[in-house]
Design an enzyme around this catalytic site. Structure first.
Site, PDB file in Angstrom:
ATOM      1  N   LYS A  65     -11.078  -0.378  10.245  1.00 40.12           N
ATOM      2  CA  LYS A  65     -11.188  -1.551   9.373  1.00 40.12           C
ATOM      3  C   LYS A  65     -11.590  -2.801  10.165  1.00 40.12           C
ATOM      4  O   LYS A  65     -11.828  -3.848   9.589  1.00 40.12           O
ATOM      5  CB  LYS A  65      -9.867  -1.795   8.640  1.00 40.12           C
ATOM      6  CG  LYS A  65      -9.554  -0.702   7.612  1.00 40.12           C
ATOM      7  CD  LYS A  65      -8.369  -1.064   6.789  1.00 40.12           C
ATOM      8  CE  LYS A  65      -7.753   0.129   6.086  1.00 40.12           C
ATOM      9  NZ  LYS A  65      -8.479   0.521   4.869  1.00 40.12           N
ATOM     10  N   HIS A 117       0.861  -1.177   0.000  1.00 37.08           N
ATOM     11  CA  HIS A 117       0.000   0.000   0.000  1.00 37.08           C
ATOM     12  C   HIS A 117       0.903   1.234   0.000  1.00 37.08           C
ATOM     13  O   HIS A 117       2.022   1.183   0.525  1.00 37.08           O
ATOM     14  CB  HIS A 117      -0.819  -0.055   1.298  1.00 37.08           C
ATOM     15  CG  HIS A 117      -1.921   0.950   1.388  1.00 37.08           C
ATOM     16  ND1 HIS A 117      -1.724   2.232   1.837  1.00 37.08           N
ATOM     17  CD2 HIS A 117      -3.253   0.852   1.117  1.00 37.08           C
ATOM     18  CE1 HIS A 117      -2.878   2.880   1.837  1.00 37.08           C
ATOM     19  NE2 HIS A 117      -3.820   2.065   1.404  1.00 37.08           N
ATOM     20  N   CYS A 133      -4.642   2.541  -3.805  1.00 37.68           N
ATOM     21  CA  CYS A 133      -3.414   3.018  -3.132  1.00 37.68           C
ATOM     22  C   CYS A 133      -2.277   2.016  -3.301  1.00 37.68           C
ATOM     23  O   CYS A 133      -1.501   1.780  -2.364  1.00 37.68           O
ATOM     24  CB  CYS A 133      -3.644   3.292  -1.651  1.00 37.68           C
ATOM     25  SG  CYS A 133      -4.855   4.550  -1.337  1.00 37.68           S
ATOM     26  N   ASP A 141       2.458  -4.481   8.277  1.00 36.22           N
ATOM     27  CA  ASP A 141       1.238  -3.690   8.096  1.00 36.22           C
ATOM     28  C   ASP A 141       0.058  -4.662   8.218  1.00 36.22           C
ATOM     29  O   ASP A 141      -0.190  -5.465   7.313  1.00 36.22           O
ATOM     30  CB  ASP A 141       1.282  -3.016   6.719  1.00 36.22           C
ATOM     31  CG  ASP A 141      -0.045  -2.368   6.337  1.00 36.22           C
ATOM     32  OD1 ASP A 141      -1.041  -2.538   7.070  1.00 36.22           O
ATOM     33  OD2 ASP A 141      -0.089  -1.710   5.284  1.00 36.22           O
ATOM     34  N   GLN A 155      -5.063  -5.118   6.907  1.00 34.23           N
ATOM     35  CA  GLN A 155      -6.034  -6.040   6.296  1.00 34.23           C
ATOM     36  C   GLN A 155      -5.998  -7.433   6.915  1.00 34.23           C
ATOM     37  O   GLN A 155      -6.699  -8.328   6.436  1.00 34.23           O
ATOM     38  CB  GLN A 155      -5.777  -6.139   4.781  1.00 34.23           C
ATOM     39  CG  GLN A 155      -5.927  -4.824   4.033  1.00 34.23           C
ATOM     40  CD  GLN A 155      -7.372  -4.333   3.964  1.00 34.23           C
ATOM     41  OE1 GLN A 155      -8.323  -5.062   4.238  1.00 34.23           O
ATOM     42  NE2 GLN A 155      -7.541  -3.076   3.595  1.00 34.23           N
TER      43      GLN A 155
HETATM   44  N1  PMP Z   1      -2.260  -0.596   4.633  1.00 33.11           N
HETATM   45  C1  PMP Z   1      -3.177  -1.336   4.017  1.00 33.11           C
HETATM   46  C2  PMP Z   1      -2.824  -2.734   3.597  1.00 33.11           C
HETATM   47  C3  PMP Z   1      -4.446  -0.834   3.803  1.00 33.11           C
HETATM   48  O1  PMP Z   1      -5.371  -1.578   3.184  1.00 33.11           O
HETATM   49  C4  PMP Z   1      -4.759   0.476   4.233  1.00 33.11           C
HETATM   50  C5  PMP Z   1      -6.127   1.076   4.002  1.00 33.11           C
HETATM   51  N2  PMP Z   1      -6.601   0.909   2.691  1.00 33.11           N
HETATM   52  C6  PMP Z   1      -3.764   1.202   4.878  1.00 33.11           C
HETATM   53  C7  PMP Z   1      -2.535   0.638   5.062  1.00 33.11           C
HETATM   54  C8  PMP Z   1      -4.006   2.585   5.386  1.00 33.11           C
HETATM   55  O2  PMP Z   1      -4.922   2.556   6.430  1.00 33.11           O
HETATM   56  P1  PMP Z   1      -5.509   3.913   7.025  1.00 33.11           P
HETATM   57  O3  PMP Z   1      -6.033   4.690   5.858  1.00 33.11           O
HETATM   58  O4  PMP Z   1      -6.572   3.457   7.955  1.00 33.11           O
HETATM   59  O5  PMP Z   1      -4.391   4.612   7.713  1.00 33.11           O
END
Ligand code: PMP
Length: 404
Positions: free
Chosen positions: A225, A122, A363, A199, A202
């Site tokens: 999430k 991401h 992203c 990270d 997910q």
């Molecule tokens: N890492 C991953 C794998 C994600 O899916 C996301 C959210 N799409 C993020 C980081 C960022 O999370 P947040 O926008 O809640 O900071």
């Protein structure tokens, strides 16, 4: 055992309609809906406890502080950290990674030192390191993947050098659904004396996570999430690491004493928590974690696995269907394209049928470049989704396809 009807009743939004159609919410990778108990925790605390934490001698402040610190203990238990000193509250995964990138690079890295990330990361696992790269001249190395969406472990092993200072890798891909073998990857990194940041944005909503079992040095996730509120997240770090790292932001809460000549910093975890924390958010996050724990993370994982298997089978029957991400270990995310239909057209037309999916690059533009596409349509399932909703999705895709 898994009472889906009762679970769905806990989420009032699931019974609303959009465009006169029952809502089919399949954008859980972006954010999840909130059960009643989470929203009620927010209302109750504002109505009956609200006061700033850690500072007041008065009753409400003490009660709010107790709730906030009890939430830290709930998070600790949920991911099985050793100590609440290892649980830092942040705004979310993004802030957790930025905090770590900034403090780690400042204190542990010099020009020419290397961080290893993966092709499927991401942007929040890439851009913080690029910011550090432009400030400090650190180098980013990238783990490649195969066409199924699995990281190439032999290539990963080849990336280590005496300059490698950190590995930053996602537990589960938000695009491909790949569950990366982070435990094995951590063993490999540790054999080189290199710590690992996982990270978990997910993974935490979908499976039991035990940071001690993984032996992760750092682990980040977002509250929103995992059925919790927006604006609150977590950075876990092993105490011996967090002790070594400098603060990220300065301000109230994170100091022991301040004079114009010299400031000393507070102990863990407060050293990393400058300013008033989102103490209402942390209470609500704890409620969300209690909620999923009561259902059972293993039960949730089994339910979502069944949904994913069913959806993969069903969607593959659709003419022109291309699915991105066929890893052996796959979470409840399905990215796809159908024929030449643009992802935005597919998403917009599904929306008109009441089906909420994500479209775009998610992203993860470097991953899109690797796949040779601009974007996908993404359906991502949560604990409240059903096979009937997948049937509606499949019928919706078929209907849109016929229009083109
Ligand atoms: N890492 C991953 C794998 C994600 O899916 C996301 C959210 N799409 C993020 C980081 C960022 O999370 P947040 O926008 O809640 O900071």
């Amino acid at each position: 055992m898994y009472n889906i009807k009762q679970i769905r009743e806990d989420f009032p939004i699931l019974s609303r309609e959009v465009y006169g159609k029952p809502l089919v919410y399949l954008d859980n990778g972006a954010t999840t809906q909130k059960p009643r108990c989470v929203v009620e925790a927010i209302i109750n605390e504002y109505y009956s406890v609200n006061a700033n934490v850690h500072r007041g001698v008065h009753f409400l402040s003490q009660q709010a502080t107790e709730l906030h610190e009890a939430s830290r203990e709930t998070v600790r238990r949920f991911i099985n950290a050793r100590s609440t000193n290892e649980i830092i509250f942040t705004r979310g995964t993004t802030e957790s990674i930025n905090l770590l990138a900034s403090s780690f690079a400042e204190s542990q890295m010099q020009a020419g030192d290397e961080v290893i990330v993966s092709t499927m990361e991401h942007h929040s696992d890439i851009v913080p390191w690029q910011l550090q790269a432009s400030k400090r001249g650190i180098v980013i190395k990238v783990i490649p993947m195969n066409d199924k969406g699995e990281l190439l472990q032999d290539a990963y092993k080849q990336l280590f050098s005496e300059k490698t200072k950190l590995v930053c890798v996602m537990h589960v891909s938000n695009v491909l659904g790949t569950v990366n073998p982070v435990k094995e990857m951590i063993v490999e990194a540790h054999a080189h004396g290199v710590p690992v940041l996982v990270d978990g944005a997910q993974s935490v909503p979908h499976m039991k996570v035990d940071v001690q079992d993984l032996d992760a040095d750092f682990f980040a996730f977002s509250g929103h999430k995992v059925y919790g509120p927006t604006g609150v997240g977590v950075l876990y770090g092993k105490e011996e690491w967090l002790d070594k790292l400098p603060p990220y932001q300065g301000g109230g809460e994170m100091i022991q004493s301040v004079s114009f000549e010299k400031t000393t910093f507070n102990e863990l975890p407060f050293k990393f928590e400058a300013g008033t924390p989102d103490y209402i958010g942390t209470t609500a996050l704890a409620k969300a974690l209690d909620y999923v724990t009561a259902i059972g993370m293993d039960q949730i994982a089994a339910h979502e696995h069944e949904l994913t298997q069913y959806a993969m089978q069903r969607l593959k029957q659709i003419e022109g269907m291309r699915i991105f991400g066929e890893a052996e270990h796959k979470s409840s995310v399905i990215s796809f394209l159908v024929g030449n239909i643009h992802h935005l057209d597919m998403g917009t037309l599904l929306d008109r049928l009441g089906i909420a999916v994500r479209t775009g690059h998610h992203c993860a533009q470097p991953l899109m470049q690797r796949l040779g596409i601009e974007g996908t349509v993404r359906a991502s399932f949560g604990l409240y989704n059903t096979k009937e909703e997948i049937d509606i999705l499949a019928a919706g895709i078929e209907r849109v396809s016929r229009m083109f």
